[in-house]
Design an enzyme around this catalytic site. Structure first.
Site, PDB file in Angstrom:
ATOM      1  N   CYS A  51     -21.355 -10.771  31.581  1.00  0.00           N
ATOM      2  CA  CYS A  51     -22.823 -10.710  31.607  1.00  0.00           C
ATOM      3  C   CYS A  51     -23.303  -9.614  30.639  1.00  0.00           C
ATOM      4  CB  CYS A  51     -23.315 -10.436  33.023  1.00  0.00           C
ATOM      5  SG  CYS A  51     -23.073  -8.733  33.583  1.00  0.00           S
ATOM      6  N   GLU A  87     -19.205  -8.431  46.251  1.00  0.00           N
ATOM      7  CA  GLU A  87     -20.611  -8.726  46.545  1.00  0.00           C
ATOM      8  C   GLU A  87     -21.066  -8.012  47.812  1.00  0.00           C
ATOM      9  OE1 GLU A  87     -20.905 -13.015  46.284  1.00  0.00           O
ATOM     10  OE2 GLU A  87     -20.670 -12.920  44.110  1.00  0.00           O
ATOM     11  N   CYS A 127     -19.778  -6.383  39.411  1.00  0.00           N
ATOM     12  CA  CYS A 127     -18.999  -7.310  38.589  1.00  0.00           C
ATOM     13  C   CYS A 127     -17.545  -6.855  38.512  1.00  0.00           C
ATOM     14  CB  CYS A 127     -19.580  -7.373  37.177  1.00  0.00           C
ATOM     15  SG  CYS A 127     -21.141  -8.271  37.048  1.00  0.00           S
ATOM     16  N   GLU A 143     -15.734  -6.647  35.684  1.00  0.00           N
ATOM     17  CA  GLU A 143     -15.409  -5.853  34.489  1.00  0.00           C
ATOM     18  C   GLU A 143     -15.495  -4.351  34.738  1.00  0.00           C
ATOM     19  OE1 GLU A 143     -17.320  -8.518  34.689  1.00  0.00           O
ATOM     20  OE2 GLU A 143     -17.170  -9.776  32.911  1.00  0.00           O
TER      21      GLU A 143
HETATM   22  N1  THU Z   1     -19.837 -11.562  37.741  1.00  0.00           N
HETATM   23  C1  THU Z   1     -18.830 -10.773  37.268  1.00  0.00           C
HETATM   24  O1  THU Z   1     -17.983 -10.289  38.032  1.00  0.00           O
HETATM   25  N2  THU Z   1     -18.789 -10.527  35.930  1.00  0.00           N
HETATM   26  C2  THU Z   1     -19.664 -11.023  35.026  1.00  0.00           C
HETATM   27  O2  THU Z   1     -19.621 -10.658  33.864  1.00  0.00           O
HETATM   28  C3  THU Z   1     -20.647 -12.026  35.444  1.00  0.00           C
HETATM   29  C4  THU Z   1     -20.877 -12.131  36.924  1.00  0.00           C
HETATM   30  C5  THU Z   1     -19.927 -11.804  39.185  1.00  0.00           C
HETATM   31  C6  THU Z   1     -21.114 -11.165  39.861  1.00  0.00           C
HETATM   32  C7  THU Z   1     -21.267 -12.004  41.092  1.00  0.00           C
HETATM   33  O3  THU Z   1     -20.466 -11.447  42.130  1.00  0.00           O
HETATM   34  C8  THU Z   1     -20.689 -13.357  40.694  1.00  0.00           C
HETATM   35  O4  THU Z   1     -20.050 -13.161  39.456  1.00  0.00           O
HETATM   36  C9  THU Z   1     -21.741 -14.433  40.562  1.00  0.00           C
HETATM   37  O5  THU Z   1     -22.790 -14.000  39.778  1.00  0.00           O
END
Ligand code: THU
Length: 153
Positions: free
Chosen positions: A103, A55, A64, A66
């Site tokens: 997501c 983040e 993310c 993935e």
């Molecule tokens: N996040 C992921 O790493 N992968 C996903 O498919 C969904 C969301 C992360 C992004 C962010 O750092 C945290 O989850 C909360 O949204």
């Protein structure tokens, strides 16, 4: 565990992917949401690659888990890298977060490099039971650049 030369669709592979995703989540930099996500992908060559979310104070700049796992696979195997199976693990304050599935953007990323629509994706959603569904179920009608125009005859 020895992660070399695993095959898609076996219990051993699913467990190895979940182990790798869980370990990756422990490395996450989730300074804003507190949601530590790890993703692990099995390549068509039978190897596992993992990644975590990172983040940023400027929220949209966060990444993310993935795409980090996918990037590790492409770096190791080059343009021939293809995804045979996926697992996602998420924790908050050290406890399993059980409503985290890939997501929308990550579904597109997985779909692009998946061996096909039947590639399995494992995640804990909607409760603490494991869901195992295909990327085709997660993202039907995925965007493809290979679209053809209709030629009137
Ligand atoms: N996040 C992921 O790493 N992968 C996903 O498919 C969904 C969301 C992360 C992004 C962010 O750092 C945290 O989850 C909360 O949204």
């Amino acid at each position: 565990m020895d992660y070399r030369q695993l095959s898609a669709g076996t219990d051993r592979t699913r467990e190895a992917l979940l182990d790798a995703a869980r370990a990756a989540a422990a490395s996450a930099y989730a300074s804003r949401s507190g949601v530590h996500v790890g993703a692990a992908v099995l390549s068509a060559a039978g190897r596992i690659y993992a990644g975590c979310n990172v983040e940023n104070a400027a929220f949209p700049l966060g990444n993310c888990a993935e795409p980090a796992a996918i990037a590790a696979g492409v770096l190791a195997e080059g343009g021939a890298f293809r995804i045979a199976e996926v697992a996602v693990w998420a924790e908050t304050a050290g406890s399993l977060c059980f409503a985290i599935s890939p997501c929308g953007g990550c579904r597109q990323r997985i779909s692009e490099l998946a061996l096909g629509p039947g590639v399995l994706v494992h995640f804990f959603w909607p409760g603490p039971e494991l869901s195992s569904v295909t990327i085709g179920e997660l993202l039907p009608f995925a965007f493809r650049m290979e679209a053809r125009s209709a030629t009137p005859s």
